[in-house]
Scaffold this motif. Structure first.
Motif, PDB file in Angstrom:
ATOM      1  N   HIS A  83       0.854  -1.186   0.000  1.00 60.20           N
ATOM      2  CA  HIS A  83       0.000   0.000   0.000  1.00 60.20           C
ATOM      3  C   HIS A  83       0.895   1.244   0.000  1.00 60.20           C
ATOM      4  O   HIS A  83       1.049   1.916   1.016  1.00 60.20           O
ATOM      5  N   ALA A  86       2.135   8.088  -1.547  1.00 53.17           N
ATOM      6  CA  ALA A  86       2.838   9.054  -2.389  1.00 53.17           C
ATOM      7  C   ALA A  86       3.203  10.320  -1.640  1.00 53.17           C
ATOM      8  O   ALA A  86       4.175  10.991  -1.954  1.00 53.17           O
ATOM      9  N   LEU A 105       7.980   3.084  -8.406  1.00 53.62           N
ATOM     10  CA  LEU A 105       6.891   2.118  -8.323  1.00 53.62           C
ATOM     11  C   LEU A 105       6.799   1.307  -9.611  1.00 53.62           C
ATOM     12  O   LEU A 105       6.937   1.870 -10.711  1.00 53.62           O
ATOM     13  N   LYS A 107       4.049  -0.094 -10.509  1.00 55.45           N
ATOM     14  CA  LYS A 107       2.743   0.316 -11.019  1.00 55.45           C
ATOM     15  C   LYS A 107       2.443   1.719 -10.508  1.00 55.45           C
ATOM     16  O   LYS A 107       2.229   1.910  -9.323  1.00 55.45           O
ATOM     17  N   LEU A 109       0.807   5.237  -9.327  1.00 60.11           N
ATOM     18  CA  LEU A 109      -0.426   5.574  -8.636  1.00 60.11           C
ATOM     19  C   LEU A 109      -1.072   6.777  -9.306  1.00 60.11           C
ATOM     20  O   LEU A 109      -0.397   7.605  -9.917  1.00 60.11           O
ATOM     21  N   GLU A 110      -2.407   6.860  -9.186  1.00 59.27           N
ATOM     22  CA  GLU A 110      -3.117   8.041  -9.680  1.00 59.27           C
ATOM     23  C   GLU A 110      -3.561   8.861  -8.489  1.00 59.27           C
ATOM     24  O   GLU A 110      -4.257   8.363  -7.592  1.00 59.27           O
ATOM     25  N   MET A 111      -3.174  10.132  -8.442  1.00 56.71           N
ATOM     26  CA  MET A 111      -3.443  10.979  -7.294  1.00 56.71           C
ATOM     27  C   MET A 111      -3.844  12.363  -7.780  1.00 56.71           C
ATOM     28  O   MET A 111      -3.076  13.049  -8.454  1.00 56.71           O
ATOM     29  N   LYS A 115      -0.545  10.975 -12.415  1.00 55.03           N
ATOM     30  CA  LYS A 115       0.100   9.687 -12.179  1.00 55.03           C
ATOM     31  C   LYS A 115       1.397   9.891 -11.405  1.00 55.03           C
ATOM     32  O   LYS A 115       2.238  10.706 -11.784  1.00 55.03           O
ATOM     33  N   ALA A 119       7.070   6.459  -4.570  1.00 55.45           N
ATOM     34  CA  ALA A 119       6.430   6.554  -3.255  1.00 55.45           C
ATOM     35  C   ALA A 119       7.500   6.485  -2.175  1.00 55.45           C
ATOM     36  O   ALA A 119       8.639   6.047  -2.425  1.00 55.45           O
ATOM     37  N   PRO A 148      -4.855   4.018   1.817  1.00 57.81           N
ATOM     38  CA  PRO A 148      -5.542   3.051   0.943  1.00 57.81           C
ATOM     39  C   PRO A 148      -7.013   2.900   1.313  1.00 57.81           C
ATOM     40  O   PRO A 148      -7.392   3.029   2.474  1.00 57.81           O
TER      41      PRO A 148
END
Length: 259
Positions: A83, A86, A105, A107, A109-111, A115, A119, A148
Motif C-alpha cells: 500500500h 505518495a 513504483l 505500477k 499511482l493516480e493521485m 500519475k 512513493a 488506501p
C-alpha cells in the motif's frame, strides 16, 4: 518423658506448618510480583484524530527507551510496499534530523488526476544530540496520504538503534487470534471513509476553499465596481440638474427684467 516427646512432636509439627506457610506465601508473593510487572513498551503508531480510508492523516510514532544505560539515537520506519503512500511529510523534531527515502513504483499511482511513479519507502530520524534518554520517550510526527481504501490497517517496520550499538527490530506482524509477538511491528488502524467524502484528499478541500474565497472576492470587487459606476452616474446627473437649474434661473430673471 512421654510428655516431653509429645511437646517435641507438637513443636516439629508447628515448625513444619510454619515452613509450608512461608513457602506458599513466598510463591504467592512471587506470582503477584510477576503479574504486576507491566509489559515492556514498544514502538507504536497512532493517528491524531481519525485515519480515514482514502484520506490523509497526521500520525505519531512513539519511541520509548527500554534501557537503563543507553539512549536511542536513531529510528528507521519502513513503509508497506503493498500500500504505497505518495505523500509523506515530516514535522521538525528538536534535536533530530529526518530523511525521507523514495523508490520507483512498478505500477504508478493516480493521485488528484495525476500519475505518481514513486512513493516513500522509508523515513529515518537521527539524533543530533542526546536522543531518547533512559526513562523517556519521543514522538515522531508524519503527515500521510492518500491512505488506501482497500485495507483496514497499515503495518510498518521500525528499527530502533541505541548509542551502545544495540539494535531492536520491531518488525513482527500481529497474527489474528494469537498473542502479541515479542517485537510487534507498529500498525495504524484505518477507519471507514466518511459518506460526504470529507477527509479524502484534504488538499482538494483546501483548493475548494481557496476557490470559494476567490469567488467571494471577485463578487465583492464586482459589487464595488457596480457601486462606483452608479455613484458616478448619479454625480453626473446631479451636475446636469444643477446646471439646468442655474440656466432656468437666469432665463427667468431675464424675462422679469424684460417685462
Amino acid at each position: 518423658m512421654s510428655a516431653l516427646s509429645a511437646l517435641s512432636g507438637l513443636s516439629s509439627l508447628s515448625a513444619g506448618k510454619a515452613s509450608r506457610v512461608s513457602v506458599v506465601g513466598g510463591v504467592a508473593a512471587t506470582a503477584v510480583l510477576l503479574l504486576s510487572v507491566p509489559a515492556f513498551a514498544h514502538v507504536s503508531v497512532t493517528a491524531e484524530g481519525e485515519a480515514a480510508k482514502g484520506g490523509y492523516a497526521t500520525v505519531n510514532f512513539k519511541v520509548p527507551n527500554e534501557m537503563d544505560d543507553a539512549s536511542t539515537n536513531k529510528l528507521e520506519v519502513s513503509f508497506p510496499e503493498d500500500h504505497p503512500l505518495a505523500s509523506v511529510m515530516t514535522q521538525p523534531v528538536p534535536g533530530w534530523t529526518a530523511k525521507v527515502t523514495k523508490t520507483k513504483l512498478d505500477k504508478p499511482l493516480e493521485m488528484h488526476g495525476e500519475k505518481i511513479d514513486e512513493a516513500v519507502s522509508k523515513v529515518t530520524w537521527t539524533a543530533d544530540g542526546k536522543g531518547v534518554q533512559p526513562g523517556t520517550f519521543q514522538k515522531f510526527p508524519l503527515s500521510l496520504g492518500a491512505l488506501p481504501e482497500n485495507a483496514d490497517e497499515l503495518v510498518f517496520k521500525a528499527v530502533q538503534t541505541y548509542d551502545n550499538k544495540e539494535v531492536v527490530r520491531w518488525i513482527e506482524p500481529q497474527q489474528k487470534g494469537k498473542e502479541e509477538p515479542e517485537h510487534p511491528a507498529p500498525a495504524l488502524a484505518l477507519t471507514a471513509a466518511s459518506e460526504d467524502g470529507h477527509g479524502a484528499a484534504a488538499s482538494h478541500d483546501d483548493a475548494k476553499g481557496d476557490a470559494k474565497s476567490d469567488d467571494k472576492s471577485e463578487s465583492a470587487a464586482s459589487s464595488s465596481d457596480s457601486s462606483d459606476s452608479t455613484a458616478r452616474v448619479l454625480g453626473i446627473v446631479g451636475i446636469v440638474v444643477g446646471v439646468a437649474g442655474v440656466a432656468f434661473g437666469v432665463l427667468a430673471g431675464r424675462r422679469r427684467t424684460n417685462s
